[in-house]
Design an enzyme around this catalytic site. Structure first.
Site, PDB file in Angstrom:
ATOM      1  CG  ASP A  67      -8.636   5.742  -9.836  1.00 38.83           C
ATOM      2  OD1 ASP A  67      -8.410   5.336 -10.988  1.00 38.83           O
ATOM      3  OD2 ASP A  67      -8.285   4.833  -9.066  1.00 38.83           O
ATOM      4  CG  ASN A 136      -5.451  -1.432   0.029  1.00 41.01           C
ATOM      5  OD1 ASN A 136      -6.390  -1.459  -0.709  1.00 41.01           O
ATOM      6  ND2 ASN A 136      -4.931  -0.397   0.441  1.00 41.01           N
ATOM      7  CG  HIS A 138      -7.420   0.517  -3.231  1.00 42.93           C
ATOM      8  ND1 HIS A 138      -6.379   1.122  -3.411  1.00 42.93           N
ATOM      9  CD2 HIS A 138      -7.800  -0.210  -4.411  1.00 42.93           C
ATOM     10  CE1 HIS A 138      -5.818   0.608  -4.529  1.00 42.93           C
ATOM     11  NE2 HIS A 138      -6.729  -0.163  -5.087  1.00 42.93           N
ATOM     12  CD  GLU A 143      -5.160   3.196  -0.973  1.00 47.93           C
ATOM     13  OE1 GLU A 143      -5.690   2.398  -0.982  1.00 47.93           O
ATOM     14  OE2 GLU A 143      -4.048   3.432  -1.590  1.00 47.93           O
TER      15      GLU A 143
HETATM   16  P1  PGA Z   1      -5.269  -4.292 -10.441  1.00 50.41           P
HETATM   17  O1  PGA Z   1      -5.553  -3.327  -9.486  1.00 50.41           O
HETATM   18  O2  PGA Z   1      -6.377  -4.715 -11.230  1.00 50.41           O
HETATM   19  O3  PGA Z   1      -4.094  -4.081 -11.124  1.00 50.41           O
HETATM   20  O4  PGA Z   1      -5.126  -5.642  -9.398  1.00 50.41           O
HETATM   21  C1  PGA Z   1      -6.887  -3.196  -8.840  1.00 50.41           C
HETATM   22  C2  PGA Z   1      -7.062  -2.044  -8.033  1.00 50.41           C
HETATM   23  O5  PGA Z   1      -6.124  -1.560  -7.344  1.00 50.41           O
HETATM   24  O6  PGA Z   1      -8.039  -1.489  -7.976  1.00 50.41           O
END
Ligand code: PGA
Length: 248
Positions: A67, A136, A138, A143
């Site tokens: 992404d 969450n 994702h 999302e």
């Molecule tokens: P993080 O993010 O590794 O900074 O916890 C993970 C994500 O949002 O996929």
């Protein structure tokens, strides 16, 4: 699904590197799917270490990132292109032309999303996809509520994700509200997946992803339908799981 529980983030990076390096030996031109965020940093440190030690070769590797924020220049210090250069690409023998990150400043974003998906398909698909997981649930920027069949496209970020990612920006208002992300359908097409997670704050999310129902409200739960997925998670992230899993 295979679940491997490790002691800490450093072990998580090593274990995931073992899995990927083992698979790399089977192919001359390996297609690796990459993720950003704080979680994969221990993996990239291990990649760099093994590359410098002559144990891992990136010279023929082709990568696709999950992404990118819409509106950030590749040179912006919070863009995912910048992150990848800083944390991996600039430190291993990979050819930059073989690294792909969605273009967040494309004139026609929809067309560039379709082109990204097509490039992955035409090259024969991703051999191994690295994933983190958001609080969450994702994966990528898919999302909650994302279609489980979705392909690369624009997604509007959830309030939770914007708050989570605000720590990297000067102020919350600076966090882009939209991103380009591979879809859940794109991720489901990959041949193998390794999902990394660490920290007690992700224990409920991991429980929902692994042992909860398959639902678009927890996008990572779609991986229950993937043919080959390995979760490498730290002990403190595994405390809510109820089934028996591998511990190393
Ligand atoms: P993080 O993010 O590794 O900074 O916890 C993970 C994500 O949002 O996929």
């Amino acid at each position: 699904m295979r679940v491997i529980i490790v002691k800490d983030p450093e072990e998580m990076g090593k274990k995931a590197t073992d899995l990927i390096a083992g698979e790399m030996k089977k192919k001359t031109s390996f297609i690796l799917g990459l993720a950003t965020g704080s979680t994969p940093l221990s993996l990239y440190k291990e990649f760099i270490k093994r590359n410098k030690a002559g144990e891992m070769d990136f010279s023929t590797m082709i990568t696709f990132n999950l992404d990118e924020y819409i509106g950030l220049e590749p040179t912006h210090n919070q863009s995912y292109r910048y992150f990848m250069n800083e944390n991996l690409f600039d430190h291993v023998n990979i050819l930059k032309k073989n690294t792909h990150v969605p273009n967040g400043i494309a004139e026609d974003i929809d067309a560039s999303c379709q082109e990204y998906e097509k490039m992955i398909d035409e090259i024969g698909g991703i051999d191994y996809q690295v994933l983190g997981i958001g609080g969450n649930g994702h994966i990528g920027f898919n999302e909650p509520g994302s279609s489980l069949g979705s392909l690369t496209r624009i997604k509007t970020l959830s309030t939770e994700t914007i708050s989570d990612n605000a720590r990297f920006f000067e102020k919350k208002e600076d966090v882009p509200t939209q991103a380009i992300t591979m879809g859940i359908g794109t991720i489901m097409k990959t041949k193998k997946v390794v999902l990394l997670a660490s920290g007690a704050n992700k224990a409920d999310t991991i429980k929902a992803a692994l042992e909860g129902p398959i639902t678009s409200m927890c996008p990572s739960s779609a991986l229950q339908l993937h043919r080959f997925v390995t979760y490498v998670i730290t002990e403190d992230c595994a405390t809510k799981l109820t089934l028996n899993y591998e511990t190393v």
